[in-house]
Design an enzyme around this catalytic site. Structure first.
Site, PDB file in Angstrom:
ATOM      1  N   ARG A 323       0.829  -1.209   0.000  1.00 32.21           N
ATOM      2  CA  ARG A 323       0.000   0.000   0.000  1.00 32.21           C
ATOM      3  C   ARG A 323       0.865   1.260   0.000  1.00 32.21           C
ATOM      4  NH1 ARG A 323      -5.642   1.478   0.973  1.00 32.21           N
ATOM      5  NH2 ARG A 323      -6.229  -0.718   0.995  1.00 32.21           N
ATOM      6  N   GLU A 725      -9.427   5.902   7.672  1.00 32.05           N
ATOM      7  CA  GLU A 725      -7.993   6.141   7.494  1.00 32.05           C
ATOM      8  C   GLU A 725      -7.627   7.424   6.740  1.00 32.05           C
ATOM      9  OE1 GLU A 725      -5.844   1.909   7.156  1.00 32.05           O
ATOM     10  OE2 GLU A 725      -7.571   2.106   5.827  1.00 32.05           O
TER      11      GLU A 725
END
Length: 773
Positions: A323, A725
């Site tokens: 990621r 997030e």
């Protein structure tokens, strides 16, 4: 502080879209919300404490536990030989022993666990253990690990175009490196679990965990029992931030092992120092980058590499570091790109999931490149950012995904206007010319964050909904509540489907005994997948109820409407409770499961192709800071945020997530510094040495608004977007503003500033600028 969210009022329905209070808000404030350690302990409950060696690396030669076993209150001392099944608590790779067996890989690795009548007795006895180790030299830093050549996973790379050629054939080329620090989760409720033996091979586990199903599997394997014999339950966590996704398993497993061997309930709650020493953090990285750009600052090619300190085992490093690569572009188009990652093995605790899951590190590097280009060219950094944004014809990511929902230019344009960016930029320039000691900085940075698990099979959820004959409703799903408001959002969704007040929906603890085989509550996907699963379960029941209502009132099913706690069918009307009672009398099922699998996810890691994300969440943040060039101290003067949540399920909850995420990101980038000594020991393992943001660190002028969205273009639950997030990365604007302030000392010179930008780091950067840059 602006707490009035700006959102599209037309998105609100009867229950969804309203700023409803968190379901446990009053209990949180009153201190009456029970967490694991507050649960009434069964009679005879035992308590555990961990024991470890004093070194970070080496072969265990002897373990002397005689004094431990003889200590007051001690019932048993657990070691690896006591485990009847598999000695592993890893999420995937099988490389995380529950109890170390023969080798020590990091300081704090658990070698034994004391089981005693009281927690105090267990902790005191644990100090008496003698673990002799033939010590070896530990690899502590990324560079130490690079020197050994050891990795926890193979390197990985995205390649698009011909970056090598582009980097050679462009007039403007820059090459640099920066360090990006890790971060301790510092959840208010530490790691804790309690195991209660049941009938036969059954066992009930209460754990503060984001992933009850994973705990169920690990404990079943450890004890050699079927998964069905183990039930894991979690009503709420006092914070998690990724630190209880894989990290909760070891302590639950040790509690279960003690309960298995003694036949008595067993509980383990880590002391804060042990918690910080023994559990993983956000991955710290070194970002090495090269970029080629034209005279306008438009990037033509990048080469970005992220060596990452993973610790001694893989844990979740595959997904985290992937990621980082996925978000190394942030909101910018790279025509030619090579983006790589090395997953370095070190003799430190294995790093793990943390809010953003690697994405923030990639974005910090992207924003540093934009700042550096701007400084080199003498151009406003926001101008450089806007010139490099994804746009039509420049809309394919380095991993081949074509953007379909790109709104970043519109979001930034709006925030630039509402934050009065241009006028403030001019005012700051005037201030810095007159002020010799204090310097101000301003930065407006974007966020583009992909939503979905990049591991395809995790993108699924289940729910269970019951309607009772008095009209009350009970809902259960696989998502866990860690303070983020997931439970109340799902309750609002269910209430909306039935047309009843949200207060009539009872939220129940997440348990593997009701909804099996669940994914972790992570990747910002909790509301997306669990909300949709619950919606489908409620919809199935409502359809059955509608059929009966149409029959009772001799109308068509399409004429049946649920709203305001009442059900209308043609000319007939009754309360929702009355219809529920009639369903029971007419033998109509009032219970249903619901299941949802995220569509369109096709990512194939082996070929680096496909679609890893269903959609992106967008946002932008403008931060103004003042630094003291004599001390390195920094103050955040003002923050303006505009964030995209689609059609908000609950604006109050979403605003809270944005504020909290920003402050946590601000801490990561300014005050939270993890320090390991040369022997691999964590020296910042308490609030006395590790500084998280406090109330006084929150900007006094803090303006947060929601983007006036028409809704997610993807068919998510009520067209909402994830919010867990992405807000953390809004705080990168603070780091860029500090960079801007330091850069004002010498025009054209790029500050050498690593994250976190502590006062010491700022002073190093200031001194370097004064010495020549």
């Amino acid at each position: 502080m602006n707490l009035s969210p700006k959102f599209d009022a037309t998105a609100a329905t009867a229950e969804v879209g309203h700023p409803v209070a968190h379901d446990s808000a009053e209990r949180h404030v009153a201190g009456s919300a029970p967490y694991i350690d507050d649960l009434r302990e069964p009679a005879g409950t035992l308590h555990l404490a961990p024991g470890h060696a004093s070194v970070a690396c080496g072969r265990v030669t002897t373990i002397d536990l005689a004094a431990v076993e003889a200590a007051p209150g001690v019932i048993k001392v657990l070691t690896a030989i006591d485990i009847p099944g598999v000695n592993d608590c890893s999420p995937a790779m099988g490389d995380d022993p529950i109890l170390a067996n023969g080798e020590i890989h990091f300081h704090g690795q658990v070698v034994f666990a004391v089981v005693a009548e009281t927690r105090d007795q267990a902790r005191r006895a644990a100090r008496l253990g003698q673990v002799a180790v033939e010590a070896a030299t530990p690899a502590v830093t990324i560079e130490d690990g690079e020197a050994t050549g050891e990795t926890v996973l193979p390197p990985y790379e995205f390649l698009r175009g011909t970056p090598d050629d582009a980097l050679k054939g462009t007039a403007h080329v820059m090459s640099n490196s920066m360090r990006i620090g890790g971060q301790e989760h510092f959840y208010l409720e530490g790691q804790v679990a309690m195991a209660v033996p049941g009938e036969g091979d059954e066992m009930l586990i209460y754990s503060s965990t984001q992933h009850p199903s994973e705990l169920q599997h690990i404990i079943a394997r450890m004890l050699g029992r079927p998964d069905a014999a183990i039930v894991c339950e979690c009503r709420r966590m006092g914070g998690a931030f990724g630190g209880k996704e894989s990290q909760a398993a070891q302590w639950a497993a040790l509690s279960a092992l003690a309960a298995h061997l003694t036949g008595r309930p067993a509980k383990m709650r880590l002391d804060r120092d042990d918690d910080m020493i023994m559990t993983g953090k956000r991955h710290d990285m070194r970002a090495d980058y090269k970029a080629a750009f034209d005279e306008r600052g438009v990037i033509e090619a990048v080469e970005m590499n992220f060596p990452s300190r993973c610790g001694y085992s893989a844990d979740l490093s595959l997904g985290v570091n992937d990621r980082t690569m996925f978000h190394a572009d942030n909101a910018y188009y790279y025509p030619h790109a090579r983006i790589g990652s090395q997953r370095i093995r070190t003799n430190t605790v294995s790093n793990t999931a943390f809010r953003g899951f690697g994405g923030p590190q990639g974005m910090v590097c992207a924003e540093r490149m934009m700042d550096e280009i701007a400084i080199r060219l003498g151009v406003d950094p926001l101008t450089i950012r806007k010139r490099n944004f994804y746009a039509r014809g420049r809309d394919v990511t380095p991993y081949g995904l074509k953007l379909e929902d790109n709104i970043i230019s519109a979001v930034v344009r709006e925030l630039e206007k509402t934050s009065d960016y241009k006028a403030r930029r001019r005012a700051i320039s005037r201030f810095n010319k007159k002020s010799r000691i204090l310097k101000k900085g301003l930065a407006l940075t974007p966020v583009k964050f992909g939503i979905s698990f990049t591991l395809k099979h995790l993108n699924q959820a289940g729910a269970l909904v019951h309607v009772y004959t008095d009209g009350s409703v009970q809902v259960n799903h696989g998502g866990t509540e860690m303070g983020q408001g997931l439970y109340i959002k799902v309750a609002q969704v269910v209430a909306e489907e039935f047309g009843i007040p949200v207060g009539d929906v009872k939220i129940t603890a997440t348990t593997t005994g009701k909804v099996p085989n669940t994914a972790p509550t992570a990747a910002s996907s909790g509301s997306d997948i669990n909300g949709m699963a619950a919606k489908r379960a409620a919809s199935a029941i409502r359809d059955r109820m509608a059929e009966l209502a149409a029959k009772l009132h001799q109308s068509k099913k399409s004429e049946v409407h649920f709203a305001g706690g009442r059900v209308t069918a043609g000319n007939g009307e009754m309360t929702f409770a009355e219809l529920a009672k009639q369903c029971f009398l007419e033998r109509v099922s009032l219970s249903s499961t619901g299941y949802y699998a995220t569509p369109k996810i096709t990512w194939d890691r082996s070929t680096s192709s496909g679609r890893p994300f269903l959609y992106f969440a967008y946002g932008a943040s403008c931060s103004e800071v003042t630094i003291d060039t004599m001390t390195g101290e920094m103050r955040i003067d003002r923050v303006d945020i505009l964030h995209d949540v689609g059609r908000s399920l609950n604006p109050a909850i979403d605003i809270g997530q944005i504020e909290g995420g920003f402050v946590q990101g601000m801490g990561w980038l300014t005050t939270e510094e993890l320090v390991f000594d040369g022997e691999g020991r964590l020296r910042t393992h308490a609030p006395s040495t590790y500084k998280i943001p406090t109330c006084s660190d929150v900007p006094e002028d803090f303006r947060v608004n929601l983007w006036a969205s028409k809704g997610n273009r993807e068919n998510t639950v009520y067209r909402s977007k994830a919010v867990g997030e992405p807000p953390l990365m809004l705080a990168i604007s603070v780091f860029s503003a500090i960079t801007n302030a330091v850069a004002s000392l010498k025009k054209g010179k790029v500050p050498v500033l690593d994250a976190p930008a502590t006062p010491e780091a700022i002073m190093r950067a200031v001194n370097a600028m004064r010495a020549g840059g």
